[in-house]
Design a protein around this motif. Structure first.
Motif, PDB file in Angstrom:
ATOM      1  N   PRO A   1     -35.472 -27.618  26.865  1.00 33.69           N
ATOM      2  CA  PRO A   1     -34.904 -26.652  25.927  1.00 33.69           C
ATOM      3  C   PRO A   1     -35.687 -25.343  25.825  1.00 33.69           C
ATOM      4  O   PRO A   1     -36.276 -25.026  24.790  1.00 33.69           O
ATOM      5  CB  PRO A   1     -34.923 -27.421  24.596  1.00 33.69           C
ATOM      6  N   TYR A   2     -35.698 -24.590  26.918  1.00 27.09           N
ATOM      7  CA  TYR A   2     -36.439 -23.327  26.957  1.00 27.09           C
ATOM      8  C   TYR A   2     -35.523 -22.221  27.471  1.00 27.09           C
ATOM      9  O   TYR A   2     -35.048 -22.267  28.606  1.00 27.09           O
ATOM     10  CB  TYR A   2     -37.669 -23.478  27.854  1.00 27.09           C
ATOM     11  N   LYS A   3     -35.307 -21.207  26.642  1.00 26.74           N
ATOM     12  CA  LYS A   3     -34.346 -20.162  26.968  1.00 26.74           C
ATOM     13  C   LYS A   3     -34.985 -18.889  27.531  1.00 26.74           C
ATOM     14  O   LYS A   3     -34.280 -17.917  27.813  1.00 26.74           O
ATOM     15  CB  LYS A   3     -33.534 -19.790  25.724  1.00 26.74           C
ATOM     16  N   SER A   4     -36.306 -18.882  27.702  1.00 27.84           N
ATOM     17  CA  SER A   4     -36.992 -17.657  28.107  1.00 27.84           C
ATOM     18  C   SER A   4     -36.409 -17.053  29.372  1.00 27.84           C
ATOM     19  O   SER A   4     -36.193 -15.837  29.468  1.00 27.84           O
ATOM     20  CB  SER A   4     -38.486 -17.932  28.299  1.00 27.84           C
ATOM     21  N   LEU A   5     -36.157 -17.892  30.370  1.00 23.18           N
ATOM     22  CA  LEU A   5     -35.671 -17.373  31.643  1.00 23.18           C
ATOM     23  C   LEU A   5     -34.273 -16.773  31.529  1.00 23.18           C
ATOM     24  O   LEU A   5     -33.916 -15.867  32.291  1.00 23.18           O
ATOM     25  CB  LEU A   5     -35.655 -18.484  32.697  1.00 23.18           C
ATOM     26  N   THR A   6     -33.462 -17.279  30.599  1.00 20.68           N
ATOM     27  CA  THR A   6     -32.110 -16.744  30.456  1.00 20.68           C
ATOM     28  C   THR A   6     -32.143 -15.298  29.966  1.00 20.68           C
ATOM     29  O   THR A   6     -31.198 -14.541  30.181  1.00 20.68           O
ATOM     30  CB  THR A   6     -31.282 -17.586  29.463  1.00 20.68           C
ATOM     31  N   VAL A   7     -33.243 -14.938  29.321  1.00 26.95           N
ATOM     32  CA  VAL A   7     -33.415 -13.561  28.842  1.00 26.95           C
ATOM     33  C   VAL A   7     -34.131 -12.721  29.892  1.00 26.95           C
ATOM     34  O   VAL A   7     -33.664 -11.635  30.278  1.00 26.95           O
ATOM     35  CB  VAL A   7     -34.197 -13.537  27.515  1.00 26.95           C
ATOM     36  N   GLU A   8     -35.279 -13.246  30.392  1.00 27.91           N
ATOM     37  CA  GLU A   8     -36.111 -12.474  31.320  1.00 27.91           C
ATOM     38  C   GLU A   8     -35.432 -12.236  32.659  1.00 27.91           C
ATOM     39  O   GLU A   8     -35.644 -11.216  33.307  1.00 27.91           O
ATOM     40  CB  GLU A   8     -37.445 -13.189  31.529  1.00 27.91           C
ATOM     41  N   LYS A   9     -34.616 -13.197  33.115  1.00 27.90           N
ATOM     42  CA  LYS A   9     -33.969 -13.083  34.424  1.00 27.90           C
ATOM     43  C   LYS A   9     -32.453 -12.905  34.305  1.00 27.90           C
ATOM     44  O   LYS A   9     -31.712 -13.218  35.230  1.00 27.90           O
ATOM     45  CB  LYS A   9     -34.284 -14.333  35.267  1.00 27.90           C
ATOM     46  N   ALA A  10     -32.009 -12.406  33.160  1.00 31.48           N
ATOM     47  CA  ALA A  10     -30.575 -12.313  32.900  1.00 31.48           C
ATOM     48  C   ALA A  10     -29.848 -11.493  33.962  1.00 31.48           C
ATOM     49  O   ALA A  10     -28.780 -11.877  34.444  1.00 31.48           O
ATOM     50  CB  ALA A  10     -30.343 -11.715  31.510  1.00 31.48           C
ATOM     51  N   ILE A  11     -30.432 -10.351  34.364  1.00 32.16           N
ATOM     52  CA  ILE A  11     -29.738  -9.479  35.311  1.00 32.16           C
ATOM     53  C   ILE A  11     -29.878  -9.970  36.747  1.00 32.16           C
ATOM     54  O   ILE A  11     -29.223  -9.462  37.653  1.00 32.16           O
ATOM     55  CB  ILE A  11     -30.256  -8.036  35.209  1.00 32.16           C
ATOM     56  N   GLN A  12     -30.733 -10.990  36.960  1.00 30.72           N
ATOM     57  CA  GLN A  12     -30.964 -11.485  38.320  1.00 30.72           C
ATOM     58  C   GLN A  12     -30.185 -12.767  38.611  1.00 30.72           C
ATOM     59  O   GLN A  12     -30.308 -13.344  39.689  1.00 30.72           O
ATOM     60  CB  GLN A  12     -32.458 -11.714  38.538  1.00 30.72           C
ATOM     61  N   ASN A  13     -29.431 -13.244  37.615  1.00 33.26           N
ATOM     62  CA  ASN A  13     -28.511 -14.358  37.855  1.00 33.26           C
ATOM     63  C   ASN A  13     -29.230 -15.667  38.206  1.00 33.26           C
ATOM     64  O   ASN A  13     -28.696 -16.474  38.964  1.00 33.26           O
ATOM     65  CB  ASN A  13     -27.506 -13.999  38.957  1.00 33.26           C
ATOM     66  N   TRP A  14     -30.425 -15.865  37.665  1.00 34.78           N
ATOM     67  CA  TRP A  14     -31.150 -17.114  37.908  1.00 34.78           C
ATOM     68  C   TRP A  14     -30.522 -18.272  37.142  1.00 34.78           C
ATOM     69  O   TRP A  14     -30.265 -19.337  37.686  1.00 34.78           O
ATOM     70  CB  TRP A  14     -32.605 -16.976  37.439  1.00 34.78           C
ATOM     71  N   ILE A  15     -30.377 -18.049  35.827  1.00 41.29           N
ATOM     72  CA  ILE A  15     -30.032 -19.141  34.920  1.00 41.29           C
ATOM     73  C   ILE A  15     -29.277 -18.582  33.726  1.00 41.29           C
ATOM     74  O   ILE A  15     -29.562 -17.482  33.249  1.00 41.29           O
ATOM     75  CB  ILE A  15     -31.323 -19.870  34.466  1.00 41.29           C
ATOM     76  N   GLN A  16     -28.294 -19.345  33.262  1.00 40.90           N
ATOM     77  CA  GLN A  16     -27.510 -18.938  32.104  1.00 40.90           C
ATOM     78  C   GLN A  16     -27.395 -20.095  31.128  1.00 40.90           C
ATOM     79  O   GLN A  16     -27.289 -21.259  31.543  1.00 40.90           O
ATOM     80  CB  GLN A  16     -26.111 -18.469  32.540  1.00 40.90           C
ATOM     81  N   TYR A  17     -27.430 -19.771  29.835  1.00 47.04           N
ATOM     82  CA  TYR A  17     -27.309 -20.797  28.791  1.00 47.04           C
ATOM     83  C   TYR A  17     -25.861 -20.856  28.336  1.00 47.04           C
ATOM     84  O   TYR A  17     -25.289 -19.855  27.913  1.00 47.04           O
ATOM     85  CB  TYR A  17     -28.232 -20.464  27.622  1.00 47.04           C
TER      86      TYR A  17
END
Length: 623
Positions: free
Chosen positions: A166-182
């Protein structure tokens, strides 16, 4: 065996005693005959050497081979509630309590609080720093509330339950790079990345235009600084298996996401110590904007990649400084710095006998020379520093050296890079075996090992009916030997992390890679470089006999519990006296277990024990 029975007595007997004499004679003959039969069978059994050749013993063993039926273990997932009852035992066992919930994602040898006390130079603080015996936790790492079994592959490649990480950091930090979405109760992985905005598939298509990925020539890959391992995830359908690694991060949990997706990954970093892989192992190595300073220290890290890359293997670098003339403004870096960085990389690549095959956009591809002897001569003529170590596979906690590792091909040209394509490679004679590079392991011994593991795995399939169903995706073999277990299990539904203990009699990890499998060196007296709950099934063949006088069984079993998912399974194969001790310890670990005979029968001293970890989460008192 002849038995002569001599009965002496008077020739004449009183008529009164005739009936009693006949009765006593009959009883005596019956007793003597019974003893004769008993000692005959006992002698045959003793000569058999516990089933090692005597026909009677073998028949007895075969007659008992159907006893391996489990009646009280449940291998299905339930996500909650009770998972069964631990076998009753008269001996008192230590009951291990749950650790506090703050240890849910505890990684003992990459603990963040401990890491911050070490120097940051050359990523030293990100490397393995394990707790002392006194600092080890002797409790059970809890799963987070709401934890569920991962989705089966291939759905797990794209979706991970939010409750499991349950960690959302990457959804914010990599939002424009399409890594991960919540998305509600799941994370979705679209397959994007910093260097592949159009998706990993399109990116791999670009690589495949230069590298022979489609025909099985490239099977094993190393992804340095892997992020959430989308590159490795999308290589899977192309029959390429990637070992991905990234450092333990205080907030992003990248490796944890990779393993939740069902992609091979470990916590690791290129720093001051060598990577835990054998020399000449990987068919391809990859860095996609992995932020590793490749040109510094005379190409120190490129030389480490060269060590683990087999002759003929490929190195891919995408992102800065490749094509710096076009991209320096977007990267917001001085053009002169990028130019110098690429110059150093090209210089080191030439010294390592890497030929540049292509530069496509921000992607550059080099190939390591197959001509080992010519390369060695060129390096010696250039005055390059050659490593003096006699064993290039002796890497555990060894410092990265600013020298070039020579490929020791034992005068066998096969080791210069000509491996069979996969999957033919899986059972072909590995070059290290063919050239007798592994002391004591002949071609005949290798073939016999494969035969035995096919038999062992068939026995496991009878015990765990769902072994091949996809229920177990991430599998670990704690004492992999020649990789026979993983080869016998080979399936697109699963992968095996083949661990070769650092104290093993033979260093066989190179053979495992030559078979098209992946693995790692490790010392089981320490914690493994992974997050908790990252393996669905663990195979422990002879592990506890190997470590009997090295470290505590308790520590090894608690580490196994840490890395095993709730309702995950363990298969032990070991001597019966060792398994009795193991069984007593796991009796207090919320594991259900059952011991059974070797598949060849009850007279074999080696036994099999299976266990299932019960489902429970933090702050839960139910087992």
């Amino acid at each position: 065996m002849w038995i002569v029975l001599i009965v002496s007595g008077p020739m004449m007997a009183n008529k009164h005693h005739l009936g009693d004499g006949r009765t006593r004679s009959s009883v005596s003959i019956f007793i003597v005959a019974g003893l004769c039969c008993f000692f005959y069978i006992l002698g045959a059994w003793q000569r058999s050497g516990f089933g090692k050749g005597d026909r009677i013993a073998i028949r007895m063993a075969e007659s008992g081979s159907d006893c391996n039926i489990l009646s009280n273990l449940n291998f299905e997932t339930h996500h909650g509630g009770e998972a069964g009852v631990i076998d009753d035992s008269d001996s008192k066992v230590t009951v291990y309590k749950p650790c506090p919930s703050k240890y849910t994602d505890y990684t003992p040898c990459q603990d963040q609080r401990r890491a911050m006390s070490f120097p940051r130079e050359n990523m030293f603080y990100r490397e393995r720093h394990c707790p002392s015996q006194e600092q080890k936790l002797h409790c059970l790492i809890p799963a987070p509330k709401g934890y569920v079994a991962p989705f089966p592959w291939p759905k797990s490649r794209d979706y991970v339950p939010y409750a499991n990480a349950p960690y959302k950091s990457l959804t914010v930090e990599k939002a424009i790079q399409n890594w991960i979405q919540y998305e509600g109760n799941v994370f979705r992985f679209p397959g994007g990345g910093t260097q592949f905005p159009q998706g990993a598939d399109k990116y791999i298509d670009q690589l495949a235009s230069v590298i022979p990925i489609a025909n099985g020539t490239v099977r094993t890959a190393l992804d340095t600084g892997c992020g959430v391992a989308s590159w490795g995830a999308y290589l899977w359908k192309r029959n390429v298996i990637a070992m991905s690694f990234a450092p333990r991060d205080s907030h992003e949990a990248q490796v944890q996401f990779a393993l939740e997706r069902g992609v091979p990954a470990v916590i690791g970093v290129l720093g001051t110590i060598k990577t835990p892989y054998p020399s000449s192992a990987f068919d391809m190595a990859h860095c996609s904007r992995c932020l590793i300073p490749w040109g510094v220290n005379d190409g120190l890290y490129m030389k480490e990649v060269d060590r683990v890359l087999r002759p003929g293997g490929y190195w891919v670098l995408s992102g800065p400084p490749i094509n710096w003339k076009t991209n320096y403004k977007a990267w917001q870096r001085p053009m002169e710095d990028l130019q110098e960085e690429q110059r150093k990389i090209e210089e080191v690549a030439k010294l390592l006998c890497w030929e540049k095959k292509a530069e496509i956009g921000e992607i550059a591809v080099w190939q390591k020379s197959k001509d080992v002897n010519s390369c060695r001569a060129a390096q010696e003529n250039s005055g390059a520093t050659i490593c003096k170590s006699e064993d290039a596979d002796d890497v555990w906690y060894k410092k990265v050296e600013p020298c070039i590792t020579q490929t020791n091909n034992g005068n066998n040209e096969e080791l210069s890079g000509d491996l069979r394509p996969f999957p033919e490679r899986l059972y072909a004679i590995p070059p290290r075996i063919a050239s007798a590079s592994i002391a004591g392991v002949s071609v005949e011994a290798y073939l016999e090992d494969n035969k035995q593991w096919k038999k062992h795995v068939n026995a496991y399939r009878k015990i765990i009916k769902i072994l091949d169903s996809g229920r177990y995706r991430n599998i670990m073999d704690m004492n992999a030997g020649l990789g026979g277990f993983a080869a016998a299990l080979q399936s697109p539904k699963l992968w095996v992390m083949n661990v070769v203990p650092t104290i093993a009699e033979k260093s066989t990890l190179g053979v495992i890679f030559e078979r098209g499998l992946i693995g790692i060196y490790h010392d089981w007296c320490e914690a493994f470089s992974t997050y908790p709950r990252t393996y669905d099934l663990i195979h422990a063949n002879g592990v506890f006999s190997l470590y009997k006088d090295k470290c505590n069984f308790e520590d090894i079993l608690l580490e196994m519990d840490r890395i095993l998912r709730p309702e995950g399974a363990v298969i032990f194969r070991d001597e019966v006296d060792v398994l009795v001790k193991v069984k007593k310890i796991i009796g207090g670990m919320r594991w259900d277990s059952k011991m059974m005979d070797h598949e060849d029968g009850p007279l074999i001293p080696q036994k099999i024990m299976v266990a299932v970890k019960q489902y429970w989460v933090g702050n839960s008192t139910s087992a």
